[in-house]
Design a protein around this motif. Structure first.
Motif, PDB file in Angstrom:
ATOM      1  N   GLY A   1     -63.605 -44.478 -90.158  1.00  0.00           N
ATOM      2  CA  GLY A   1     -63.113 -45.065 -91.385  1.00  0.00           C
ATOM      3  C   GLY A   1     -63.146 -46.579 -91.297  1.00  0.00           C
ATOM      4  N   SER A   2     -62.931 -47.231 -92.425  1.00  0.00           N
ATOM      5  CA  SER A   2     -62.937 -48.695 -92.473  1.00  0.00           C
ATOM      6  C   SER A   2     -61.507 -49.196 -92.622  1.00  0.00           C
ATOM      7  CB  SER A   2     -63.790 -49.192 -93.641  1.00  0.00           C
ATOM      8  OG  SER A   2     -63.780 -50.598 -93.701  1.00  0.00           O
ATOM      9  N   PRO A   3     -60.864 -49.622 -91.541  1.00  0.00           N
ATOM     10  CA  PRO A   3     -59.439 -49.979 -91.608  1.00  0.00           C
ATOM     11  C   PRO A   3     -59.156 -51.224 -92.429  1.00  0.00           C
ATOM     12  CG  PRO A   3     -60.341 -50.567 -89.469  1.00  0.00           C
ATOM     13  CD  PRO A   3     -61.403 -49.780 -90.182  1.00  0.00           C
TER      14      PRO A   3
ATOM     15  N   LEU B   1     -58.926 -56.399 -85.964  1.00  0.00           N
ATOM     16  CA  LEU B   1     -58.330 -55.146 -85.513  1.00  0.00           C
ATOM     17  C   LEU B   1     -56.852 -55.342 -85.187  1.00  0.00           C
ATOM     18  CD1 LEU B   1     -58.636 -52.177 -84.827  1.00  0.00           C
ATOM     19  CD2 LEU B   1     -59.417 -52.835 -82.536  1.00  0.00           C
ATOM     20  N   ALA B   2     -56.499 -56.478 -84.613  1.00  0.00           N
ATOM     21  CA  ALA B   2     -55.092 -56.767 -84.318  1.00  0.00           C
ATOM     22  C   ALA B   2     -54.267 -56.780 -85.598  1.00  0.00           C
ATOM     23  CB  ALA B   2     -54.966 -58.101 -83.585  1.00  0.00           C
ATOM     24  N   GLU B   3     -54.814 -57.349 -86.655  1.00  0.00           N
ATOM     25  CA  GLU B   3     -54.097 -57.377 -87.935  1.00  0.00           C
ATOM     26  C   GLU B   3     -53.868 -55.962 -88.445  1.00  0.00           C
ATOM     27  OE1 GLU B   3     -53.397 -56.882 -92.007  1.00  0.00           O
ATOM     28  OE2 GLU B   3     -55.412 -56.512 -91.207  1.00  0.00           O
TER      29      GLU B   3
ATOM     30  N   PHE C   1     -64.173 -57.187 -79.577  1.00  0.00           N
ATOM     31  CA  PHE C   1     -62.829 -56.664 -79.795  1.00  0.00           C
ATOM     32  C   PHE C   1     -61.777 -57.335 -78.908  1.00  0.00           C
ATOM     33  CE2 PHE C   1     -63.950 -52.296 -81.779  1.00  0.00           C
ATOM     34  CZ  PHE C   1     -63.532 -52.747 -83.026  1.00  0.00           C
ATOM     35  N   SER C   2     -62.179 -58.300 -78.101  1.00  0.00           N
ATOM     36  CA  SER C   2     -61.198 -58.982 -77.249  1.00  0.00           C
ATOM     37  C   SER C   2     -60.062 -59.545 -78.088  1.00  0.00           C
ATOM     38  CB  SER C   2     -61.874 -60.126 -76.486  1.00  0.00           C
ATOM     39  OG  SER C   2     -62.835 -59.635 -75.578  1.00  0.00           O
ATOM     40  N   GLY C   3     -58.859 -59.416 -77.583  1.00  0.00           N
ATOM     41  CA  GLY C   3     -57.689 -59.915 -78.290  1.00  0.00           C
ATOM     42  C   GLY C   3     -57.052 -58.915 -79.236  1.00  0.00           C
ATOM     43  N   ALA C   4     -57.687 -57.751 -79.416  1.00  0.00           N
ATOM     44  CA  ALA C   4     -57.106 -56.751 -80.322  1.00  0.00           C
ATOM     45  C   ALA C   4     -55.715 -56.336 -79.865  1.00  0.00           C
ATOM     46  CB  ALA C   4     -58.021 -55.531 -80.413  1.00  0.00           C
ATOM     47  N   TRP C   5     -55.473 -56.413 -78.569  1.00  0.00           N
ATOM     48  CA  TRP C   5     -54.178 -56.002 -78.026  1.00  0.00           C
ATOM     49  C   TRP C   5     -53.027 -56.871 -78.537  1.00  0.00           C
ATOM     50  CZ3 TRP C   5     -58.451 -57.294 -74.921  1.00  0.00           C
ATOM     51  CH2 TRP C   5     -58.527 -58.614 -74.513  1.00  0.00           C
ATOM     52  N   SER C   6     -53.329 -58.062 -79.044  1.00  0.00           N
ATOM     53  CA  SER C   6     -52.257 -58.931 -79.532  1.00  0.00           C
ATOM     54  C   SER C   6     -51.562 -58.354 -80.767  1.00  0.00           C
ATOM     55  CB  SER C   6     -52.803 -60.323 -79.869  1.00  0.00           C
ATOM     56  OG  SER C   6     -53.687 -60.268 -80.978  1.00  0.00           O
TER      57      SER C   6
END
Length: 603
Positions: free
Chosen positions: A412-414, A465-467, A509-514
C-alpha cells in the motif's frame, strides 16, 4: 520504559554516552517483567493526578515497584512466550484451528498469541460472522490464560486490505510514453530501441553457468550439475517505461523454479521481483513478468532456473515489449497526464478523452475474488477520445502502475490519504472486535515506496516513513492511551531493511526509526545480524521480543538465546515462535528449550 529513558536523559545531559542497559540476567529482567510494567503504569496514572507531580517523583515511584517485584520469588526469571498465528477468522474451520492452537499453547506455558487475522483487512459482508468468531477466540484465549494481541496495519503485504480499493497500491511512474491517434482512440506506439536475441544460436547470449545448448531454435538448459542455469542478454530500453518480458517454457524433471530476472548493469539493482509459477511439465506455456526501467538503461535480462538440482528447462520465443496502461492506478498521488506532443498542451480527462480505467484489471479482481492482487499481464486499455484529432497525432502519456512481488505481494501507499483511511477503518474494526488489547503493527517488508508524484520531489524516504510511523502510533494511542504497541523490526533496522535502495524503494530508509517512540516494543526478526540489531534498538530505549523458528528448527531458538546473552542487552521481554507455513509441530521443542534456558541448565 520511562525509568530507562530518564536515566539516558540524565546521562546525556551530563555529557556521558554510556549504555545504561544491563545484561539479560535474573536481576536485569526485573524492571521489564509484566507485573512491574502494570504496577508502574498504575502508579504513573495515580501520581500524575497529584499537583506538582514530575518526572523525578515518577522515577521514585517506579523504583518502589521494582523493589516489590524483586521480592517475588521467580518473578524475574521468565520470558514472555509468544506464538504468531495467521488466520482468516471469517472461516469457521479457521476458528477451530486457532482454538486448537490456543489449547496447545496453554499446555506449554505460552503466554501471548499474536493474531494476524486476514478478516480484519476486509470483513466485507461477514462482519457479524467475524464478530461472533472473534468472541469465541477471545473466550478461548481467556480460558487458557493467553493474552491476545491482534495485528493491524499490513503496510508491506497490503494485498488483502487493498481489496477495498486497489488504486491505493504503491506505484511506479511511467513518463512520456508515446500514444498515437487511430480513429477515435489513441494507442501505445512502442519505442523500445532494443530486442532480445533470437534463440536460433547462442552468439548473442551470455551463458554464465554453461550447460546451455540450442536444438531446433529451442534453448535447453541442463540442471543436472546443480546450481543456477541461466542465459542472459543486454537490451537497450528507454528510462521510465513499463516493460514485459515473456518466454515460452517447458520442463522435464526440473527440480527448481524457473525465473526471469532483470538487472541494471551499472548498479546491479534488480528491477523485477515477480516470481514465476513452477514449470508444469511437457506442455509449452508462456511465462511473463513486467518491470519498470526507472531512470537507467540498458538492462540485463536473465532467463533460466536458480538453485536447480536436476532436470532440464527448455525455452523459446523470448520477447521484450513496452506495456501500455496495464493496471493503471487512479488516485491523487498517481496522476495521469496526456500531453499533445507538438503543441505541448495538456489534454483534460473527461473533456478531451474519456476517463481511463483498466477494465480487465477490475474484471479479473471481481472474477477471482482476489481484490488488491493484480494480474501480471493482460492487454492494456487504449485512450478513448472525445475530441477529433488528425490520424497520427502523437500524444505523450504519463501514469503509474503497481508491481507484484513474488507471487502476490502488493504494498500500500502510506502517504496516500485514501490508504490511511483504510488503515483507520481497520484499526476501528480491531477495537470493536478486540477491545482493551495491545496492538501489533505489521509494518514490514515495504518493498515499493516513495514514487508518488509529491513524494518524488520532497523529503528522503526515511523521513517520510518516520512521519507515517508517528501517525500510525498516534492513531492507536488515541483509541486507547497507553496501550501496549509492538512492531516488526525490519523497516526501522539499519542492519536489515532500513537502508538505501531496498527493493523498489525510491531512496534511503535510514532514519525511519526516528518515527518510533521508545515505548513501542520491537519484535526483532533480524536473524542475520541479531546482535547488532538488538544493541541498536536497546540503545534507543526499546524493549524487545525476539522472533525465532521461521520454519527452521527449534535449535534456531538456541542460537537466538545465545546471541541475546552475548549481546549483553537489557529489555528483552520475550521470544516469539513465528511460522509462515502454519507449522506448529516444533512448539513443544521450542518450549522445552525455553524451559532449559530459564532454569539455567544451558548457560
Amino acid at each position: 520504559m520511562l525509568l530507562r529513558w530518564n536515566e539516558r536523559r540524565q546521562n546525556t545531559a551530563a555529557g556521558g554516552n554510556r549504555e545504561t542497559n544491563a545484561p539479560l540476567t535474573g536481576e536485569g529482567l526485573v524492571a521489564d517483567c509484566q507485573a512491574c510494567r502494570a504496577a508502574a503504569a498504575s502508579l504513573r496514572d495515580m501520581f500524575c493526578r497529584l499537583p506538582g507531580f514530575g518526572l523525578r517523583a515518577l522515577r521514585a515511584a517506579i523504583l518502589v515497584v521494582i523493589a516489590v517485584v524483586s521480592a517475588v520469588p521467580g518473578q524475574a526469571q521468565q520470558l514472555e512466550r509468544w506464538v504468531y498465528a495467521e488466520a482468516d477468522l471469517r472461516d469457521p474451520a479457521e476458528v477451530d484451528r486457532v482454538r486448537g492452537l490456543i489449547r496447545q499453547c496453554a499446555g506449554l506455558r505460552y503466554s501471548h498469541l499474536l493474531l494476524d487475522d486476514r478478516g480484519l483487512a476486509d470483513p466485507a459482508d461477514s462482519f457479524s460472522l467475524l464478530q461472533a468468531h472473534a468472541q469465541q477466540i477471545r473466550g478461548a484465549a481467556s480460558a487458557a490464560g493467553l493474552e491476545l494481541v491482534p495485528a493491524v496495519f499490513p503496510l508491506g503485504h497490503s494485498e488483502q486490505l487493498l481489496r477495498k480499493d486497489p488504486d491505493e497500491a504503491a506505484g511506479l511512474p511511467v513518463r512520456d510514453a508515446l500514444f498515437v491517434v487511430q480513429g477515435d482512440r489513441a494507442q501505445l506506439h512502442p519505442e523500445t530501441p532494443g530486442a532480445l536475441p533470437s534463440m536460433t544460436s547462442l552468439d548473442d547470449w551470455r551463458t554464465p553457468d554453461g550447460h546451455v545448448q540450442i536444438l531446433n531454435d529451442v534453448a535447453e538448459l541442463s540442471a543436472d550439475q546443480g546450481g543456477p542455469v541461466r542465459m542472459a542478454a543486454r537490451v537497450a530500453v528507454l528510462p521510465w517505461r513499463h516493460y514485459r518480458v515473456s518466454v515460452w517454457m517447458r520442463s522435464q524433471g526440473l527440480a527448481g523454479r524457473p525465473a526471469i530476472v532483470v538487472l541494471q548493469p551499472e548498479t546491479g539493482r534488480r528491477l523485477c521481483y515477480t516470481q514465476l509459477r513452477a514449470a508444469s511439465g511437457s506442455d509449452w506455456e508462456e511465462y511473463s513478468i513486467t518491470f519498470n526501467s526507472l531512470g537507467g538503461e540498458p538492462v540485463d535480462v536473465f532467463l533460466g532456473a536458480w538453485n536447480a538440482t536436476a532436470g532440464t528447462l527448455q525455452m523459446r520465443d523470448a520477447v521484450i515489449q513496452e506495456c501500455g496502461l496495464l493496471n493503471i492506478l487512479r488516485r491523487a498521488g498517481t496522476p495521469l497526464r496526456v500531453v499533445h506532443e507538438e503543441s505541448q498542451q495538456e489534454l483534460t480527462e473527461g473533456v478531451d478523452f474519456e476517463p481511463v480505467v483498466d477494465l480487465l484489471r477490475d474484471r479479473d479482481r471481481a472474477d477471482t475474488g482476489e481484490g488488491g492482487l493484480f494480474e501480471v499481464w493482460h492487454e492494456s486499455p487504449s485512450i478513448e477520445l472525445r475530441r477529433e484529432f488528425p490520424a497520427g497525432t502523437r500524444l505523450r502519456v504519463s501514469w503509474y502502475h503497481p508491481h507484484v512481488i513474488r507471487r502476490s505481494q502488493v504494498s500500500g501507499s502510506p502517504e496516500s490519504f485514501g490508504y490511511r483511511q483504510l488503515l483507520e477503518e481497520q484499526a476501528q474494526l480491531a477495537e470493536t472486535l478486540y477491545p482493551g488489547t495491545g496492538r501489533m503493527m505489521l509494518q514490514s517488508e515495504l518493498r515499493l515506496f516513495g514514487w508518488d508524484a509529491a513524494a518524488e520531489e520532497t523529503r528522503a524516504a526515511g523521513v517520510r516513513l518516520a512521519e507515517y510511523l508517528r501517525w500510525s502510533t498516534k492513531l492507536l494511542d488515541a483509541q486507547q492511551p497507553g496501550r501496549r504497541l509492538l512492531m516488526w523490526s525490519d523497516m526501522v533496522d539499519p542492519h536489515q531493511n532500513a537502508v538505501d535502495s531496498y527493493y523498489l524503494v525510491n531512496g534511503d530508509f535510514s532514519g525511519a526509526w526516528s518515527g518510533l517512540s521508545p515505548r513501542v516494543v520491537i519484535v526483532n526478526r533480524n536473524t542475520a545480524a541479531l546482535e547488532e540489531s538488538l544493541k541498536f534498538f536497546s540503545s534507543r530505549g526499546h524493549s524487545q521480543i525476539v522472533a525465532g523458528y521461521f520454519d527452521s528448527t527449534p535449535q534456531q531458538l538456541q542460537r537466538v538465546l545465545s546471541t541475546v546473552a552475548e549481546a549483553g542487552v537489557r529489555g528483552i521481554q520475550g521470544v516469539m515462535y513465528v511460522t509462515r507455513r502454519g507449522d506448529y509441530s516444533a512448539l513443544s521443542d521450542f518450549a522445552a528449550l525455553l524451559d532449559r534456558h530459564e532454569s539455567g541448565s544451558n548457560r
